[in-house]
Every structure is written in C-alpha cells, then in structure tokens.
Design a protein around this motif. Structure first.
Motif, mmCIF file in Angstrom:
data_model
loop_
_atom_site.group_PDB
_atom_site.id
_atom_site.type_symbol
_atom_site.label_atom_id
_atom_site.label_comp_id
_atom_site.label_asym_id
_atom_site.label_seq_id
_atom_site.Cartn_x
_atom_site.Cartn_y
_atom_site.Cartn_z
ATOM 1 N N ALA A 164 37.740 78.260 -3.455
ATOM 2 C CA ALA A 164 38.693 78.107 -2.351
ATOM 3 C C ALA A 164 38.410 76.769 -1.686
ATOM 4 O O ALA A 164 37.332 76.583 -1.110
ATOM 5 C CB ALA A 164 38.551 79.243 -1.352
ATOM 6 N N ALA A 165 39.340 75.829 -1.802
ATOM 7 C CA ALA A 165 39.198 74.521 -1.169
ATOM 8 C C ALA A 165 40.081 74.481 0.072
ATOM 9 O O ALA A 165 41.295 74.666 -0.019
ATOM 10 C CB ALA A 165 39.598 73.410 -2.136
ATOM 11 N N LEU A 166 39.458 74.256 1.224
ATOM 12 C CA LEU A 166 40.179 74.283 2.488
ATOM 13 C C LEU A 166 39.902 73.014 3.275
ATOM 14 O O LEU A 166 38.784 72.477 3.234
ATOM 15 C CB LEU A 166 39.736 75.488 3.333
ATOM 16 N N PRO A 167 40.883 72.526 4.032
ATOM 17 C CA PRO A 167 40.629 71.337 4.851
ATOM 18 C C PRO A 167 39.788 71.684 6.069
ATOM 19 O O PRO A 167 39.994 72.714 6.709
ATOM 20 C CB PRO A 167 42.042 70.898 5.267
ATOM 21 N N LEU A 168 38.828 70.847 6.376
ATOM 22 C CA LEU A 168 38.078 70.928 7.618
ATOM 23 C C LEU A 168 37.903 69.481 8.096
ATOM 24 O O LEU A 168 36.879 68.846 7.862
ATOM 25 C CB LEU A 168 36.730 71.620 7.425
ATOM 26 N N TYR A 169 38.984 68.979 8.691
ATOM 27 C CA TYR A 169 38.990 67.591 9.133
ATOM 28 C C TYR A 169 37.924 67.379 10.204
ATOM 29 O O TYR A 169 37.455 68.317 10.852
ATOM 30 C CB TYR A 169 40.363 67.231 9.705
ATOM 31 N N CYS A 170 37.540 66.136 10.392
ATOM 32 C CA CYS A 170 36.641 65.828 11.497
ATOM 33 C C CYS A 170 37.371 66.075 12.816
ATOM 34 O O CYS A 170 38.577 66.377 12.828
ATOM 35 C CB CYS A 170 36.142 64.395 11.398
ATOM 36 N N SER A 171 36.671 65.973 13.913
ATOM 37 C CA SER A 171 37.262 66.327 15.200
ATOM 38 C C SER A 171 36.540 65.574 16.300
ATOM 39 O O SER A 171 35.587 64.829 16.055
ATOM 40 C CB SER A 171 37.163 67.838 15.429
ATOM 41 N N VAL A 172 36.968 65.791 17.533
ATOM 42 C CA VAL A 172 36.381 65.082 18.669
ATOM 43 C C VAL A 172 35.976 66.093 19.737
ATOM 44 O O VAL A 172 36.644 67.109 19.939
ATOM 45 C CB VAL A 172 37.370 64.051 19.248
ATOM 46 N N ASP A 173 34.878 65.822 20.395
ATOM 47 C CA ASP A 173 34.440 66.621 21.526
ATOM 48 C C ASP A 173 35.196 66.125 22.753
ATOM 49 O O ASP A 173 34.891 65.062 23.313
ATOM 50 C CB ASP A 173 32.929 66.458 21.719
ATOM 51 N N ALA A 331 49.416 60.213 21.111
ATOM 52 C CA ALA A 331 48.253 60.475 20.256
ATOM 53 C C ALA A 331 47.284 61.432 20.952
ATOM 54 O O ALA A 331 46.726 62.348 20.320
ATOM 55 C CB ALA A 331 47.556 59.159 19.915
ATOM 56 N N TYR A 332 47.086 61.229 22.244
ATOM 57 C CA TYR A 332 46.201 62.104 23.013
ATOM 58 C C TYR A 332 46.683 63.551 22.947
ATOM 59 O O TYR A 332 45.888 64.469 22.718
ATOM 60 C CB TYR A 332 46.162 61.618 24.470
ATOM 61 N N GLN A 333 47.961 63.766 23.118
ATOM 62 C CA GLN A 333 48.506 65.110 23.099
ATOM 63 C C GLN A 333 48.279 65.782 21.755
ATOM 64 O O GLN A 333 47.911 66.962 21.682
ATOM 65 C CB GLN A 333 50.002 65.076 23.428
ATOM 66 N N ARG A 334 48.483 65.053 20.667
ATOM 67 C CA ARG A 334 48.294 65.612 19.332
ATOM 68 C C ARG A 334 46.834 65.988 19.091
ATOM 69 O O ARG A 334 46.537 67.023 18.491
ATOM 70 C CB ARG A 334 48.765 64.622 18.267
ATOM 71 N N VAL A 335 45.924 65.159 19.558
ATOM 72 C CA VAL A 335 44.504 65.449 19.355
ATOM 73 C C VAL A 335 44.075 66.654 20.183
ATOM 74 O O VAL A 335 43.359 67.540 19.697
ATOM 75 C CB VAL A 335 43.656 64.210 19.692
ATOM 76 N N MET A 336 44.505 66.714 21.428
ATOM 77 C CA MET A 336 44.116 67.838 22.276
ATOM 78 C C MET A 336 44.659 69.163 21.741
ATOM 79 O O MET A 336 44.034 70.220 21.903
ATOM 80 C CB MET A 336 44.614 67.620 23.705
ATOM 81 N N GLU A 337 45.793 69.129 21.085
ATOM 82 C CA GLU A 337 46.403 70.353 20.579
ATOM 83 C C GLU A 337 45.822 70.808 19.239
ATOM 84 O O GLU A 337 45.899 71.990 18.915
ATOM 85 C CB GLU A 337 47.919 70.162 20.432
ATOM 86 N N GLY A 338 45.247 69.889 18.468
ATOM 87 C CA GLY A 338 44.852 70.317 17.128
ATOM 88 C C GLY A 338 43.599 69.721 16.532
ATOM 89 O O GLY A 338 43.216 70.097 15.419
ATOM 90 N N HIS A 339 42.914 68.800 17.232
ATOM 91 C CA HIS A 339 41.811 68.106 16.572
ATOM 92 C C HIS A 339 40.560 67.976 17.434
ATOM 93 O O HIS A 339 39.780 67.041 17.260
ATOM 94 C CB HIS A 339 42.291 66.720 16.111
ATOM 95 N N THR A 340 40.368 68.928 18.336
ATOM 96 C CA THR A 340 39.115 68.968 19.081
ATOM 97 C C THR A 340 38.076 69.774 18.299
ATOM 98 O O THR A 340 38.404 70.498 17.353
ATOM 99 C CB THR A 340 39.322 69.634 20.456
ATOM 100 N N GLY A 341 36.819 69.651 18.717
ATOM 101 C CA GLY A 341 35.773 70.429 18.068
ATOM 102 C C GLY A 341 36.003 71.926 18.194
ATOM 103 O O GLY A 341 35.693 72.693 17.277
ATOM 104 N N THR A 342 36.578 72.345 19.307
ATOM 105 C CA THR A 342 36.863 73.763 19.502
ATOM 106 C C THR A 342 37.904 74.252 18.502
ATOM 107 O O THR A 342 37.758 75.332 17.906
ATOM 108 C CB THR A 342 37.359 74.015 20.942
ATOM 109 N N GLU A 343 38.953 73.459 18.309
ATOM 110 C CA GLU A 343 39.978 73.834 17.333
ATOM 111 C C GLU A 343 39.410 73.848 15.920
ATOM 112 O O GLU A 343 39.718 74.734 15.118
ATOM 113 C CB GLU A 343 41.166 72.866 17.414
ATOM 114 N N ARG A 344 38.543 72.881 15.604
ATOM 115 C CA ARG A 344 37.988 72.840 14.257
ATOM 116 C C ARG A 344 37.034 74.011 14.025
ATOM 117 O O ARG A 344 36.974 74.562 12.917
ATOM 118 C CB ARG A 344 37.265 71.507 14.035
ATOM 119 N N ALA A 345 36.284 74.390 15.052
ATOM 120 C CA ALA A 345 35.412 75.566 14.926
ATOM 121 C C ALA A 345 36.239 76.815 14.662
ATOM 122 O O ALA A 345 35.849 77.665 13.854
ATOM 123 C CB ALA A 345 34.578 75.727 16.198
#
Length: 363
Positions: A164-173, A331-345
């Motif tokens: 099973a190959a799944l994306p786990l992109y990097c993220s920001v705190d 860009a800020y809105q997109r990151v806050m909605e989908g690319h924070t460390g909390t979302e990646r966890a």
C-alpha cells in the motif's frame, strides 16, 4: 475517530536540522501526533556530524533516544519495537538496508517506511544503488508512506510491489511558523542545502536576477555551497539557519524562492517543506515548475511560477504590494487547511486505522 498509538520512528535525524530536510519534517509530524494523543519514541543513529550540530536535543513532543550500532538498537530497543503499535523507518537512515532487515526480523505489529526522498529513492534503485533501501524490501512494508504523490504511488505498487503506497507529504508546524511582523529586509531569498542539480536553477532564478537588479537585496541560506561560487555583492550568504530562525527569515522577504531537485521535478507532486513554511509565514513564493505544483498552489492565485531570469525580474519589479498580499493570503489559507503537522498526523493515523480495519476484515 483515530485511536491513540504507541509508535516508534527510526529516522535520519530529529535532533539536528544541519544539512538535511528530514528534521523539520519529522518535528512537524511528531508534534501533530502528540496533539492527536499518540506517543512516539524517535530513534536516531548517533553520528558525529549531527551530534555537533544539534538544535533540538530534548524535544517536548516525543521521547528521543540515540543508538550507536545495529547491535545496540536490537539489544536496547528490541522489545519496544516488538510491542509498539507501529514502527516506521525513514529514508536515508545510516545502514538503512541492514536496519530494515534487523527490524523486520523482530516482526513488529505494523512495519512502515516513510520515504522523504521518494523520487531520489526510485532513481537510485533504477541505477542499482541501494544505499538505504533495497528493492527486495519494498514489499515487506505494510504501508509505504511517500513524500511524493501522483503517479509515483502507482509505480511503487505496480513496479516495485509495495502493498500500500500512500502520500504523506511534508508539513509545517503552524504554531512555530508565523509572520513575525519584522520589516522586509530582502527582496528575494532562498533557504536550502547546496545540491548540484538545483544549483543551475538557483543561478537562473536568483543569482542572475541579482546581477540584473543591483539595487535589490537577495539572500541564500544553507550549508555546503562550494567556495568557488561567484556570488554577486547584493547576495547575502547565511551558512546555516536553524529552524528557530526560519519564521524570521521568511518574514523579512518580499518573495521567497523555491527550487526543486531534478528527480523530484521528474516525479512531480513532491512539494518541498519550504513551500509550506513560507506560506505559513505569509511570504509569497516564486517557484520553478513541476507537475502537481498547481494542485497545491494555483498559479497566479497562490504562487508565482518562474521558468527564466526574466520571469523573476518581472515578478520582483512589477508585482504590486496588494498582489503580493493576495498571493500570500491564498497560499496561507491552503496550508492552514491541509498541510499543517496536525493535518499530516491525522493522515498517518487514518492510514494506520484503515490498515487495522483491513486486518480485522481479513480474519
């Protein structure tokens, strides 16, 4: 609803961000996991180049331990690896192939791989280079988490036999990467370790524009750049910038530059952490182009894409303050909605939940 997990991560480095992008990726993810109620033990090979450059020796979001050899790893942490709900091994771990074999022999409950270098990994495997992962090992992982998404996931499963190959992109705190309110100091900056395949693009998209715009100020932060590089006088060099200073660095730029490694351009869908960090600091980004980029940041709405020196010069000279603010805000809105460390966890824990459910269904 995700349940809490006891996880063990064996990664390149958590304690030191010197010369690698893994530490900041792990830090954001592991902070997110703690916020979700999971417990993490991070195991790091004790090597001198990180030991002498540790900027996070005592994290407050996980337990961090060092091991000196594979024998030390098995002797001190073997029972913990067997008891953990899941074990995740990262790319570029020293003696990676032997480490994977040793951990797999312990038969952990769930064994995952986190490839923070997927395009580089696959290019190396195609050349027969098995520095940290052997081709034969890919099918042994219950889940292969990939820094890259898109078609590379199908390739991992169909060509390399990943279960099973799944994306786990990097993220920001998001708590640590915010605009600091400091005055702008540079017109364009770049943060990244020297890479031979990125250098021609950096020459085209920053160094040449600096030569053409001597009245503007530029900065390049990162280690290992060769002494023979001819930096224009208006390009400031910072040898190493610890993560604690990243937010200030981004906040003092009118634009920041994203430059992508050749293997990642070829694979596509491989966003660098600097994209998310800069966006979290509300700094507009100029980036080279790769497939999938506009899925994360639509061109002209949340990012400026540049192919040439002329494109960068035009962006620096012609973009209004209002347009820059609009780019940064989108860009800020997109990151806050989908690319924070909390979302990646949450992405990671959901994948583990679904794996457990598949196992229950199969019984």
């Amino acid at each position: 609803m995700n349940q809490s997990y006891d996880l063990v991560v064996i990664g390149l480095s958590l304690s030191s961000s010197w010369g690698n992008g893994h530490a900041t990726t792990f830090r954001a993810l592991l902070r997110g996991l703690k916020a979700q109620g999971s417990r993490v033990l991070f195991l790091e090979r004790d090597v001198p180049w990180y030991a002498s450059n540790r900027d996070l020796p005592d994290p407050d979001f996980c337990e961090l331990e060092y091991f000196t050899s594979l024998e030390d790893l098995a002797e001190r942490f073997g029972p913990t690896l067997q008891a953990a709900d899941a074990v995740m091994i990262g790319s570029y771990v020293p003696e990676g192939v032997a480490t994977i074999d040793a951990v797999a022999a312990l038969e952990p409950q769930v064994l995952c791989f986190y490839d923070i270098d997927t395009p580089v990994t696959l290019a190396k495997l195609e050349r027969g280079d098995e520095e940290y992962l052997a081709r034969r090992q890919i099918p042994i992982f219950d889940i292969y988490f990939s820094f890259s998404g898109g078609p590379v996931l199908d390739r991992l499963e169909q060509q390399y036999g990943a279960r099973a190959a799944l994306p786990l992109y990097c993220s920001v705190d998001a708590k640590r990467y915010q605009n600091t309110g400091e005055l702008e100091h540079w017109d364009l900056g770049y943060l990244g370790t020297y890479s031979p395949d990125r250098q021609p693009v950096l020459e085209r998209l920053l160094i040449e524009p600096a030569r053409r715009l001597p009245q503007m100020r530029f900065v390049v932060a990162g280690p290992q750049y060769p002494a023979e590089i001819d930096w224009p006088e208006n390009v400031e060099r910072i040898e190493h910038l610890p993560p604690a200073e990243h937010a200030s660095f981004y906040s003092r730029q009118r634009f920041t530059l994203n430059v992508t490694r050749a293997d990642m351009i070829a694979a596509g869908w491989s966003p660098s952490v600097r994209l998310f960090e800069a966006a979290a600091c509300r700094t507009p980004v100029i980036s080279d182009h790769w497939d999938g980029l506009t899925d994360f940041f639509p061109e002209g709405e949340a990012i400026t894409i540049a192919q040439s020196s002329d494109d960068v010069v035009a962006a620096l000279c012609s973009t209004s303050k209002e347009k820059r603010a609009a780019l940064a805000g989108a860009a800020y809105q997109r990151v806050m909605e989908g690319h924070t460390g909390t979302e990646r966890a949450r992405d990671l824990l959901l994948a583990l939940d679904q794996h457990r459910q598949r196992l229950r269904t199969a019984v």
